[in-house]
Scaffold this active site. Structure first.
Site, PDB file in Angstrom:
ATOM      1  N   ASP A  10       0.882  -1.153   0.000  1.00  0.00           N
ATOM      2  CA  ASP A  10       0.000   0.000   0.000  1.00  0.00           C
ATOM      3  C   ASP A  10       0.937   1.226   0.000  1.00  0.00           C
ATOM      4  O   ASP A  10       2.127   1.089   0.309  1.00  0.00           O
ATOM      5  CB  ASP A  10      -0.882  -0.014   1.259  1.00  0.00           C
ATOM      6  CG  ASP A  10      -1.672   1.266   1.422  1.00  0.00           C
ATOM      7  OD1 ASP A  10      -2.246   1.742   0.427  1.00  0.00           O
ATOM      8  OD2 ASP A  10      -1.720   1.798   2.549  1.00  0.00           O
ATOM      9  N   ASP A  12      -0.133   5.139   0.804  1.00  0.00           N
ATOM     10  CA  ASP A  12      -0.383   6.168   1.823  1.00  0.00           C
ATOM     11  C   ASP A  12      -0.403   5.548   3.214  1.00  0.00           C
ATOM     12  O   ASP A  12      -1.218   4.663   3.491  1.00  0.00           O
ATOM     13  CB  ASP A  12      -1.715   6.863   1.532  1.00  0.00           C
ATOM     14  CG  ASP A  12      -1.665   7.614   0.211  1.00  0.00           C
ATOM     15  OD1 ASP A  12      -0.827   8.511   0.090  1.00  0.00           O
ATOM     16  OD2 ASP A  12      -2.439   7.282  -0.696  1.00  0.00           O
ATOM     17  N   GLU A  19      -0.487  11.099   4.344  1.00  0.00           N
ATOM     18  CA  GLU A  19      -1.758  11.755   4.674  1.00  0.00           C
ATOM     19  C   GLU A  19      -1.512  12.960   5.573  1.00  0.00           C
ATOM     20  O   GLU A  19      -1.967  14.060   5.296  1.00  0.00           O
ATOM     21  CB  GLU A  19      -2.713  10.768   5.360  1.00  0.00           C
ATOM     22  CG  GLU A  19      -3.071   9.556   4.513  1.00  0.00           C
ATOM     23  CD  GLU A  19      -3.942   9.885   3.299  1.00  0.00           C
ATOM     24  OE1 GLU A  19      -4.229  11.062   3.048  1.00  0.00           O
ATOM     25  OE2 GLU A  19      -4.316   8.941   2.579  1.00  0.00           O
ATOM     26  N   GLY A  53     -10.305   7.802  -1.141  1.00  0.00           N
ATOM     27  CA  GLY A  53     -10.332   8.600  -2.368  1.00  0.00           C
ATOM     28  C   GLY A  53     -10.473  10.078  -2.040  1.00  0.00           C
ATOM     29  O   GLY A  53     -11.379  10.477  -1.302  1.00  0.00           O
ATOM     30  N   GLY A  54      -9.560  10.887  -2.578  1.00  0.00           N
ATOM     31  CA  GLY A  54      -9.548  12.308  -2.260  1.00  0.00           C
ATOM     32  C   GLY A  54     -10.792  13.048  -2.741  1.00  0.00           C
ATOM     33  O   GLY A  54     -11.352  13.890  -2.033  1.00  0.00           O
ATOM     34  N   GLU A  56     -13.743  11.715  -3.395  1.00  0.00           N
ATOM     35  CA  GLU A  56     -14.858  11.183  -2.589  1.00  0.00           C
ATOM     36  C   GLU A  56     -14.851  11.814  -1.193  1.00  0.00           C
ATOM     37  O   GLU A  56     -15.887  12.108  -0.614  1.00  0.00           O
ATOM     38  CB  GLU A  56     -14.727   9.663  -2.475  1.00  0.00           C
ATOM     39  CG  GLU A  56     -14.929   8.895  -3.774  1.00  0.00           C
ATOM     40  CD  GLU A  56     -13.676   8.780  -4.630  1.00  0.00           C
ATOM     41  OE1 GLU A  56     -12.693   9.528  -4.399  1.00  0.00           O
ATOM     42  OE2 GLU A  56     -13.680   7.950  -5.553  1.00  0.00           O
ATOM     43  N   THR A 124      -5.222   2.819  -3.882  1.00  0.00           N
ATOM     44  CA  THR A 124      -6.311   3.490  -4.595  1.00  0.00           C
ATOM     45  C   THR A 124      -6.141   5.010  -4.586  1.00  0.00           C
ATOM     46  O   THR A 124      -7.089   5.752  -4.782  1.00  0.00           O
ATOM     47  CB  THR A 124      -7.699   3.026  -4.086  1.00  0.00           C
ATOM     48  OG1 THR A 124      -7.724   2.986  -2.664  1.00  0.00           O
ATOM     49  CG2 THR A 124      -8.030   1.657  -4.611  1.00  0.00           C
ATOM     50  N   THR A 125      -4.924   5.452  -4.353  1.00  0.00           N
ATOM     51  CA  THR A 125      -4.598   6.863  -4.553  1.00  0.00           C
ATOM     52  C   THR A 125      -4.352   7.097  -6.060  1.00  0.00           C
ATOM     53  O   THR A 125      -4.156   6.142  -6.818  1.00  0.00           O
ATOM     54  CB  THR A 125      -3.363   7.250  -3.720  1.00  0.00           C
ATOM     55  OG1 THR A 125      -3.280   8.670  -3.622  1.00  0.00           O
ATOM     56  CG2 THR A 125      -2.089   6.735  -4.316  1.00  0.00           C
ATOM     57  N   ASP A 184      -1.966  -0.322   6.288  1.00  0.00           N
ATOM     58  CA  ASP A 184      -2.066   0.398   7.564  1.00  0.00           C
ATOM     59  C   ASP A 184      -3.503   0.684   7.986  1.00  0.00           C
ATOM     60  O   ASP A 184      -3.750   0.897   9.169  1.00  0.00           O
ATOM     61  CB  ASP A 184      -1.308   1.737   7.510  1.00  0.00           C
ATOM     62  CG  ASP A 184      -1.962   2.716   6.549  1.00  0.00           C
ATOM     63  OD1 ASP A 184      -2.286   2.317   5.416  1.00  0.00           O
ATOM     64  OD2 ASP A 184      -2.178   3.869   6.948  1.00  0.00           O
TER      65      ASP A 184
END
Ligand code: XBP
Length: 261
Positions: A10, A12, A19, A53-54, A56, A124-125, A184
């Site tokens: 992953d 982020d 983040e 999702g940013g 979202e 999913t970034t 995480d």
């Protein structure tokens, strides 16, 4: 190597504290740039992080605001502008070195290379964010290190849906049995578990205490051999970090951490 053919990272929270030090800061700069009197505190951002999702996340925040556009269409337009702006600012921040890789990440990547364990990215970034971060830390040809890179644009459903992990497995040409995910967040763990993967959890700033279910091990990070559950199978005074042999031993035990608070 025995038990593990590939690791799926992953991004982020696992590769870096993006983040806290990157995305949140960039969102706030985007609000300012577009003349909005909005600001996400660390606490508010922590609540919003449960939306993956940013774009979202922006829409979820607007749904709770009296001063957001009333029409859904206008909110969507504003969210897209803010998100594009945020990603551009985020890219600048990471290019300037504001966001460091977490301890133990680079040595584990190097160990994978040395021992023939393939690696993939399952995030999913947005792809541009992954590209910015890894260019900064691994160089322009960072993609050569990864046999699969799956990002937000490649999936229809973001985590906790397993789509991103299933796509990464397909690209690796592997079944889940000999692949380990490093995550995480609760949503990330759920996504990896739903794809049938063993999951190692390295706690991040924002998900330091959230209950996670079904991981093979949960601990403070790859930089620290203390504080893991289950405890490390061997005491190795010769190293300070978590390595492939440690992960393989957890996989072999297949003893999942039912819940960790
Ligand atoms: C992390 C996310 C992303 C990032 C911001 O996904 O939820 O939304 O916070 O990136 P993952 P974008 O769980 O895969 O690490 O603004 O590009 O969405």
């Amino acid at each position: 190597m025995a038990g593990i053919d590939a690791l799926l990272w992953d991004v982020d929270g696992v590769l870096a504290e993006t983040e806290r030090d990157g995305h949140r800061v960039a969102f706030n700069q985007a609000f300012e740039a577009l003349g909005l009197p909005w600001h996400w505190s660390e606490t508010r951002y922590g609540q919003l992080l449960h939306v993956t999702g940013g774009r979202e996340r922006l829409l979820a925040d607007m749904a709770a605001r009296a001063d957001a556009p009333a029409l859904a269409r206008d909110r969507e337009t504003l969210a897209r502008s803010l998100h594009a702006r945020k990603n551009a600012t985020y890219a600048d921040l990471v290019a300037n070195g504001t966001v460091a890789l977490r301890g133990g990440v680079l040595p584990l990547m190097q160990e994978c290379r040395a021992r023939g364990v393939r690696m993939g990215i399952a995030s999913t970034t947005s792809r541009a964010n992954v590209d910015a971060l890894l260019q900064r830390h691994l160089g322009a040809s960072w993609q050569d290190r990864f046999a699969a890179v799956v990002c937000g644009e490649d999936v229809r459903r973001k985590k906790p849906d397993p789509e991103v992990y299933l796509a990464a497995l397909r690209r690796l040409g592997e079944t889940a049995a000999r692949v380990v995910a490093i995550e995480d967040s609760p949503a990330g763990v759920a996504a990896a578990r739903a794809a049938g993967l063993a999951v190692l959890v390295t706690r991040s700033a924002y998900f330091a205490a959230d209950p996670v279910a079904g991981a093979i091990a949960v601990g403070p990070g790859l930089h620290d051999r203390r504080g893991w559950r289950p405890a490390l199978h061997r005491d190795d005074p010769g190293t300070w970090r978590i390595g492939l042999d440690d992960i393989a031993a957890w996989v072999e035990r297949r003893e999942t951490v039912a819940q960790h608070d």
